[in-house]
Design a protein around this motif. Sequence first.
Motif, mmCIF file in Angstrom:
data_model
loop_
_atom_site.group_PDB
_atom_site.id
_atom_site.type_symbol
_atom_site.label_atom_id
_atom_site.label_comp_id
_atom_site.label_asym_id
_atom_site.label_seq_id
_atom_site.Cartn_x
_atom_site.Cartn_y
_atom_site.Cartn_z
ATOM 1 N N THR A 156 0.819 -1.210 0.000
ATOM 2 C CA THR A 156 0.000 0.000 0.000
ATOM 3 C C THR A 156 0.852 1.259 0.000
ATOM 4 O O THR A 156 0.594 2.205 -0.762
ATOM 5 N N SER A 157 1.867 1.303 0.864
ATOM 6 C CA SER A 157 2.673 2.519 0.985
ATOM 7 C C SER A 157 3.637 2.702 -0.173
ATOM 8 O O SER A 157 4.246 3.769 -0.309
ATOM 9 N N GLY A 158 3.784 1.697 -1.034
ATOM 10 C CA GLY A 158 4.754 1.774 -2.118
ATOM 11 C C GLY A 158 4.247 2.450 -3.368
ATOM 12 O O GLY A 158 5.048 2.788 -4.247
ATOM 13 N N TYR A 159 2.941 2.659 -3.468
ATOM 14 C CA TYR A 159 2.375 3.188 -4.699
ATOM 15 C C TYR A 159 1.335 4.267 -4.415
ATOM 16 O O TYR A 159 0.600 4.204 -3.432
ATOM 17 N N ALA A 160 1.277 5.231 -5.313
ATOM 18 C CA ALA A 160 0.191 6.209 -5.333
ATOM 19 C C ALA A 160 -0.811 5.799 -6.397
ATOM 20 O O ALA A 160 -0.439 5.189 -7.406
ATOM 21 N N TRP B 64 1.698 2.848 -14.624
ATOM 22 C CA TRP B 64 0.760 2.224 -15.536
ATOM 23 C C TRP B 64 -0.618 2.842 -15.347
ATOM 24 O O TRP B 64 -0.927 3.402 -14.299
ATOM 25 N N ALA B 65 -1.416 2.746 -16.405
ATOM 26 C CA ALA B 65 -2.753 3.330 -16.412
ATOM 27 C C ALA B 65 -3.781 2.248 -16.645
ATOM 28 O O ALA B 65 -3.592 1.382 -17.515
ATOM 29 N N GLY B 66 -4.871 2.294 -15.884
ATOM 30 C CA GLY B 66 -5.989 1.380 -16.090
ATOM 31 C C GLY B 66 -7.199 2.142 -16.564
ATOM 32 O O GLY B 66 -7.465 3.257 -16.096
ATOM 33 N N ARG B 67 -7.942 1.573 -17.475
ATOM 34 C CA ARG B 67 -9.129 2.238 -18.028
ATOM 35 C C ARG B 67 -10.348 1.876 -17.168
ATOM 36 O O ARG B 67 -11.050 0.895 -17.419
ATOM 37 N N LEU B 68 -10.571 2.625 -16.135
ATOM 38 C CA LEU B 68 -11.736 2.465 -15.266
ATOM 39 C C LEU B 68 -11.837 3.700 -14.400
ATOM 40 O O LEU B 68 -10.869 4.449 -14.255
ATOM 41 N N SER B 69 -13.006 3.915 -13.830
ATOM 42 C CA SER B 69 -13.213 5.066 -12.963
ATOM 43 C C SER B 69 -14.353 4.774 -12.008
ATOM 44 O O SER B 69 -15.411 4.295 -12.420
ATOM 45 N N TYR B 70 -14.124 5.054 -10.723
ATOM 46 C CA TYR B 70 -15.140 4.806 -9.704
ATOM 47 C C TYR B 70 -16.223 5.882 -9.718
ATOM 48 O O TYR B 70 -17.190 5.801 -8.979
ATOM 49 N N THR B 71 -16.083 6.874 -10.570
ATOM 50 C CA THR B 71 -17.094 7.925 -10.670
ATOM 51 C C THR B 71 -18.225 7.559 -11.627
ATOM 52 O O THR B 71 -19.274 8.199 -11.624
ATOM 53 N N TYR C 229 -1.261 4.539 -11.692
ATOM 54 C CA TYR C 229 -0.518 3.931 -10.593
ATOM 55 C C TYR C 229 0.960 4.243 -10.775
ATOM 56 O O TYR C 229 1.542 3.965 -11.840
ATOM 57 N N PHE C 230 1.576 4.813 -9.728
ATOM 58 C CA PHE C 230 2.982 5.183 -9.788
ATOM 59 C C PHE C 230 3.694 4.793 -8.499
ATOM 60 O O PHE C 230 3.097 4.856 -7.408
ATOM 61 N N PRO C 231 4.953 4.401 -8.603
ATOM 62 C CA PRO C 231 5.734 4.235 -7.374
ATOM 63 C C PRO C 231 5.687 5.518 -6.561
ATOM 64 O O PRO C 231 5.656 6.625 -7.110
ATOM 65 N N ALA C 232 5.663 5.370 -5.242
ATOM 66 C CA ALA C 232 5.480 6.534 -4.372
ATOM 67 C C ALA C 232 6.512 7.617 -4.634
ATOM 68 O O ALA C 232 6.194 8.817 -4.578
#
Length: 806
Positions: free
Chosen positions: A578-582, A622-629, A637-640
Amino acid sequence: MNSLPQNARTVIIGGGVIGCSIAYHLAREGRKDIVVLERSKLTSGTTWHAAGLVRRLRPSATLTKLINYSIDLYKELEVETGQGTGWTQTGSLSIATNEDRLTTLKRQVSLGRAFGLEAEIVDRKQVEELWPLLRTDDVIGAVHSPVDGRVNPSDVALALSKGARARGVQFFEETRVTGLQKKGYRISGVEVGDHVIEADEVVIACGLWSREVAQMADANMPLYACEHFYMLTKPVPEVQALGKGVHLPTLNDQDAFLYARDDVEGLLVGCFEPHAKGLPMEKLPADFSFDLLGEDWDHFMPMMENALHRIPALEKAEVRMLLNGPESFTLDSQFMMGESPEVPGLFLMGGMNSTGIALAGGAGMAMAQWIIAGEPTMELNEADIRRFGPEMNVLGALEARIPEVLGRHYDIAYPGLSMHTARGQRRSPIHSGTSAAGAKFLTRGGWERPEYYAADTVDAPLTFGEPPWREQVGREVEACRSGAAILDQSAFGKIMVQGPDATDFLNRVCAAEMKVAPGRIVYSQILNMRGGIESDITVQRHGAETYMLIVGAGEVTRDLIRLRSAKADFQVELTDVTSGYAIMGLAGAQARAVLQKASSDTLPDLNRFQFAPVEVGLARGWAGRLSYTGEDGFELYFPADMAMAAYEALVAAGAAHAGLTASGSLRIESGFRAWGHEMSPGVTPYEAGTEAFLGWNSDFTGNEALSALRNTPPKRRIVSMLFDDPDAIPIHDEPIWRNGRVVGQITSSAWSYLFNRSVALAMVEAPLDELACNDIVDGFEVEIACARYAAKASLKPAKTAFRNRT
């Protein structure tokens, strides 16, 4: 010492009302070979000096259910055991001196009606009749609950212990636990000096000392003690005049931080003072038992002045004593219970937050059932100890936060209410950027999360009505629709699952099919054996043997426990990263254009639920094609350590910002379910409306239970609701009426900028046939603070169903 057994099925540490209740309920469920160890005498510690107030109406469904059970039990115990509990049905009276307090009380009345509990709103004249000792010139209204009452806490504990003994439970007093033993990671025994009791399971329920005892097994139990005060008077003529055996209702004057009741012809007046005194455990002597802390009249005097204002008879009353007894509290003001996340077989209950006597019966029952079943048998999310990760058991955070928790015990529960102390414990890798952009932060599970972006309204008063930041959130919503808005989602948990059996393991744990191509994202739920939803997650397949699970904020601990318990012989490794990625959501019609502008590389053409590597500014992720909105967009998603570089590039490319309030509004409009609201361990995918995501070809946990339900229509369903009146502003749990009866409750709600009124998700049990046959069904009424508001419902998302009906 020689009388202690060599082994036991269950050892309970603590002989207060909680420990006695757990023992009683385990034995009543048929569990044998139970031992209770008490360091002093039964009922010592917090139990003996508790005020004994039992009030049914509470701000949540779970608390209300548990307390209702407690009251019924306390009435029955004397018949069963011959030991009285002191139960006296005095009723309670909660007064209000401002409109928002009255609204809070009315909301509790409405919630009670969902469970058949009736309380009445009374005016000033009725208040004077019910409590003739009160000054009432500033009282604008009150709630009278005639079914409430009080007990003698020590007698309750003794009755529970007597009932437990009758079923074979062994109690040992003057028996101090000196250590806990483990075999591997699992609890295995209890040390009492040189003696060891081998045990299959151990329960820690020893009040003030619970955190320290848990540490003997390297388990986390984030509790901290505070001094807690109430005053007792000698006989008061106005109380004596009531007559023998006549009692006043328990009084709550929450605006003045006070509670009161008659006591032996005098008065008991207690408080939850705003500036509470924390109590480091080293200040208590080792033999602290039926003891009290020193009187502190300087500290109590502001509360005394409030009491003199409210009860003028106190001016002539003679004080018998100022009782100062220590009590333990939790970080979020909800008690904790459940199996230790760190030590299997070790069960923990504590931090009752001054509701221990009222909750003891119901919570003891729930804990006993959890121990026997191996998982909760009812909705206990708000009390589940798994909401606290080990990072929450930081002494500095406890010392700072817990006095505030006691001091805000009577706070008005406004939407957006947040604690002020122990802030900044967990910050997103892009926290400095969102802070500079004007974020107003909420603290949830230790994380600082942007609520909205209007720093100039941070100090604006909270309200049940239209908040001052509504227009700003509207701009954020519009950015999520037609522009490109960054949503900081870094608090989401991230768990890596790696190994040659990763696919088979996840197909056992997850209800959706995990055998997908690398680069795919799968939405799934994790179910229990009953088919209830334990978690909802997205799963990314990064390689043949590598997956990443994105889990709810604050749910990492509970999800890791379930994953580890299912590991068995599967060759997999589970790692909390969890703490490794934003994680940054990028939502809106211009999301792709802004992302492309921030990247020096050509973006991949992704379909929904696909992901691929991207470069953004100086960062690689990396990028994922989805959105919780529910709007078009991506999750990034990026390393912290690279997150700020990516964030800065997105802002430079024209990305706006949006917070939790905006994303919540869009989520509910889109009909997206949320765990802990629409989904919980007692809700199946059929009830939640998520059965389309089930992967029937795999032998997932819960498959058998759901298969039995496959051809049976559910008895309740999640629906979308839209209100007719823009003044209707629900929050959570409001009862829903149709044809003169309660048919459901609100599970989530928000202001809809699409419809310019409130929209909600709700669980309803009727009329399911009519809902199944029609896009929209009218005739619902939602009760908000004792007023009913018309609403329509649909099984479809609000933004689809209602767009042409407003």
